[in-house]
Motif scaffolding. Sequence first.
Motif, short mmCIF file in Angstrom:
data_model
loop_
_atom_site.label_atom_id
_atom_site.label_comp_id
_atom_site.label_asym_id
_atom_site.label_seq_id
_atom_site.Cartn_x
_atom_site.Cartn_y
_atom_site.Cartn_z
N CYS A 41 0.85 -1.20 0.00
CA CYS A 41 0.00 0.00 0.00
C CYS A 41 0.89 1.26 0.00
O CYS A 41 2.01 1.23 0.51
CB CYS A 41 -0.84 0.07 1.27
SG CYS A 41 -1.94 -1.32 1.48
N SER B 255 3.29 4.24 -0.20
CA SER B 255 4.67 4.37 -0.67
C SER B 255 5.33 3.01 -0.87
O SER B 255 6.17 2.85 -1.76
CB SER B 255 5.49 5.17 0.34
OG SER B 255 5.00 6.48 0.42
N ALA B 256 4.95 2.06 -0.03
CA ALA B 256 5.53 0.71 -0.18
C ALA B 256 5.13 0.16 -1.54
O ALA B 256 5.93 -0.51 -2.23
CB ALA B 256 5.04 -0.18 0.95
N VAL C 45 5.38 -5.79 0.87
CA VAL C 45 6.31 -4.76 1.35
C VAL C 45 5.58 -3.88 2.35
O VAL C 45 4.49 -3.37 2.05
CB VAL C 45 6.83 -3.90 0.18
CG1 VAL C 45 7.95 -2.97 0.65
CG2 VAL C 45 7.31 -4.76 -0.98
N GLY D 59 4.57 -3.46 8.96
CA GLY D 59 4.30 -4.89 9.08
C GLY D 59 2.93 -5.18 9.66
O GLY D 59 2.62 -6.31 10.00
N VAL E 77 4.53 10.27 9.88
CA VAL E 77 3.54 9.52 9.10
C VAL E 77 4.01 9.35 7.65
O VAL E 77 3.86 8.29 7.05
CB VAL E 77 2.16 10.22 9.17
CG1 VAL E 77 1.22 9.71 8.09
CG2 VAL E 77 1.54 10.01 10.55
N ALA E 78 4.59 10.40 7.10
CA ALA E 78 5.11 10.30 5.72
C ALA E 78 6.41 9.51 5.74
O ALA E 78 7.38 9.91 6.36
CB ALA E 78 5.35 11.70 5.16
N THR E 79 6.42 8.41 5.05
CA THR E 79 7.61 7.57 5.07
C THR E 79 8.72 8.16 4.20
O THR E 79 8.46 8.74 3.14
CB THR E 79 7.28 6.14 4.60
OG1 THR E 79 8.47 5.36 4.67
CG2 THR E 79 6.75 6.11 3.18
N GLN F 133 13.38 0.07 1.51
CA GLN F 133 12.59 -0.93 0.76
C GLN F 133 13.14 -1.04 -0.66
O GLN F 133 13.27 -2.14 -1.21
CB GLN F 133 11.11 -0.51 0.71
CG GLN F 133 10.39 -0.73 2.04
CD GLN F 133 9.09 0.04 2.17
OE1 GLN F 133 8.70 0.78 1.26
NE2 GLN F 133 8.41 -0.13 3.28
N LEU G 64 2.80 11.79 -3.88
CA LEU G 64 2.18 11.39 -2.61
C LEU G 64 2.83 12.15 -1.44
O LEU G 64 2.15 12.64 -0.54
CB LEU G 64 2.30 9.88 -2.38
CG LEU G 64 1.74 9.36 -1.06
CD1 LEU G 64 0.24 9.61 -0.97
CD2 LEU G 64 2.01 7.87 -0.88
N LYS G 65 4.16 12.24 -1.49
CA LYS G 65 4.88 12.91 -0.39
C LYS G 65 4.37 14.33 -0.23
O LYS G 65 4.13 14.80 0.86
CB LYS G 65 6.38 12.89 -0.70
CG LYS G 65 7.29 12.78 0.45
CD LYS G 65 7.47 11.39 1.01
CE LYS G 65 6.22 10.69 1.35
NZ LYS G 65 6.26 9.32 1.68
N LYS H 270 -0.13 6.38 10.88
CA LYS H 270 1.14 5.77 10.48
C LYS H 270 0.94 4.30 10.12
O LYS H 270 1.51 3.81 9.15
CB LYS H 270 2.15 5.90 11.63
CG LYS H 270 3.51 5.31 11.34
CD LYS H 270 4.23 6.09 10.26
CE LYS H 270 5.60 5.53 9.95
NZ LYS H 270 6.10 6.07 8.66
O1 M6R Z 1 3.43 0.38 6.99
P1 M6R Z 1 3.26 0.25 5.50
O2 M6R Z 1 4.53 0.40 4.76
O3 M6R Z 1 2.54 -1.01 5.11
O4 M6R Z 1 2.32 1.47 5.10
C1 M6R Z 1 1.87 1.62 3.79
C2 M6R Z 1 1.27 2.99 3.58
O5 M6R Z 1 0.24 3.22 4.49
C3 M6R Z 1 2.32 4.11 3.73
O6 M6R Z 1 3.39 3.95 2.86
C4 M6R Z 1 1.65 5.47 3.49
O7 M6R Z 1 1.26 5.60 2.16
C5 M6R Z 1 2.55 6.62 3.93
N1 M6R Z 1 1.73 7.66 4.45
C6 M6R Z 1 3.33 7.21 2.83
O8 M6R Z 1 4.15 8.24 3.26
#
Ligand code: M6R
Length: 608
Positions: free
Chosen positions: A300, A302-303, A346, A350, A398-400, A407, A484-485, A603
Amino acid sequence: MCGIVGYIGKEQAAPILLDGLDKLEYRGYDSAGIAVFDGETIQLAKARGRLKVLREMTHGGEMLPGTCGIGHTRWATHGIPSDTNAHPHFNGTESIAVVHNGIIENYLKIKKQLQEKGYEFVSETDTEVVAHLLDYYYKGNPLEAITRMMHRVEGSYALGIMFKEHPGKLYAVRKDSPLIVGRAQGGSLIASDVPAVLKYTRNVYFIQNEEIVCLEEDRLNFFNVDSDPIEKEPVTIQWDVSAAEKAGYEHFMLKEIYEQPKAVLDTLNPRIRDGKIEIEELGMTDEEIRSIRKIFIVACGSAYHTGVTAKYVFEGLARIPVEVDLASEFRYRNPILDEETMLIVVSQSGETADTLAALREAKMRGVRTLGIVNVVGSSIAREADNVMYTWAGPEIAVATTKAYSTQLIAEYLLAMKFAQVRGTVSQEEIDEMICDLKELPVHISMLLDHKEKLQRFANRYVAAKDIFFIGRGIDYAISLEGSLKLKEISYIHSEAYAAGELKHGTISLIEEGTLVAAVLTQEDLYKKMLSNVVEVKTRGAFLLAVTNAGNTEVEKAADYVIYIPKTNKYFTNSLAVIPLQLFGYYVALGKGCDVDKPRNLAKSVTVE
Ligand code: M6R
């Protein structure tokens, strides 16, 4: 998503609960509450809004004395964000208090049945059903009431529960929502995630599905759903408190952006030995690697975007067809899976509910599964056949950012390993790629040095209405992430487009001054991209270009150019993402947004 904490011990519970909730703020929430038991009464305080409101309301917890308590940050699912819907929730006589993370899917049916028996509900939440159901089943034995409740409810839950008739005991149980338990000096704790307990202990127990724990000041007792006692081993957390703190940075996001060179190195180093790629965690023989005919990458947000990049890398290097799926779509489209298929999920946390569900679906259908996961001991890490950890450390914003970057590294390494074993690239090429991978951390650091320039540029766009990101091939994948970022933290509408597709509709949105960020790192597509850049420029776009060092021709059309150091064509996303992350961060900062905790977002998305 919701965060839960609980404490029982020698200390006053409320300050520990508030502190724990503070550490879980990153999960996203819209209200918060605590319940504290002083041995006679369970007192409750809860409020819509930030934790600060609850702190003020309780004078930092002083107004709720007692050494046992539970706390919660709520991310609304059933019922609007409000004081009433905030957790904890009571049964009718206020003798049972509950906090909950997850969703009780059959709550309406149970609610109706309980109402027919005379139970009165005060909130719109699914959680209140649990409090009343426990009341209904409670005949003096909390464990019995909990297990009977577990047999009735469907859905996901991590619950913290206090029974007024049982001072000195705190109960917790989970199914499909994260829960950890810690034993500290003079007390025991529960939490949704490690940072909430790290100040008190490094020894934690990961509670598995349908396990129950009874916490006392000086001991923990674990049970299964049949109330049989079970043994569990603690896990020692290696990272320390400072890893989950800001260390002088204004935001976690900026700190985490800056941690990327190290995170990339930590993920890379253990898998390169004597110039060879060694991924022991893959758990596959060369024969098994050769037998794979198709790979699904499922994730989902960014992953998922890293999966889009990985498709190009896997197909380009290892010549295996790859399908990339959004986890929320994958399980409902009846994908064609067989024993020659491999599924890679990914996930940073988790715990993402859709990704976990996709993993389970694939496992049920006999497909080999691999999790690329950051959080050690998380549900996906435990349930996948094999797990390859990304060593990004705790990611709080929250923003990865750093999890995304690691990854990518894990996926590059896997693609290279497959290519090596299947003989689709020469050893010489692999050696060159390893050199390029090793240089990435230095290049990332270099790009980070230009942050002021990007901040100045970003400040011009705080009032933008729409921003577009375009690219082809791997550059399209990075456009998805750049877009997205930006939008998730700055709330500016943004779209990512495959550059060649723009003229099939979206180009009509480009007008005088619209910012278009074009990514041009793929040399074989550079000329085509230049044409697309000119197309938008002609229609009035203001052009930001991200391209490889030396590609100066783009300056003729672009208004602002960011050059990234040269690297292997498959790894350019790892560099192009840095200015795009910084751009998103500084636009959001300029707008005064809550960068680390954007509105409506969580998050860890533990509901489907
Ligand atoms: O914990 P996850 O990597 O499974 O989460 C997936 C997404 O919810 C996550 O990447 C989300 O899109 C972030 N807000 C992106 O920055």
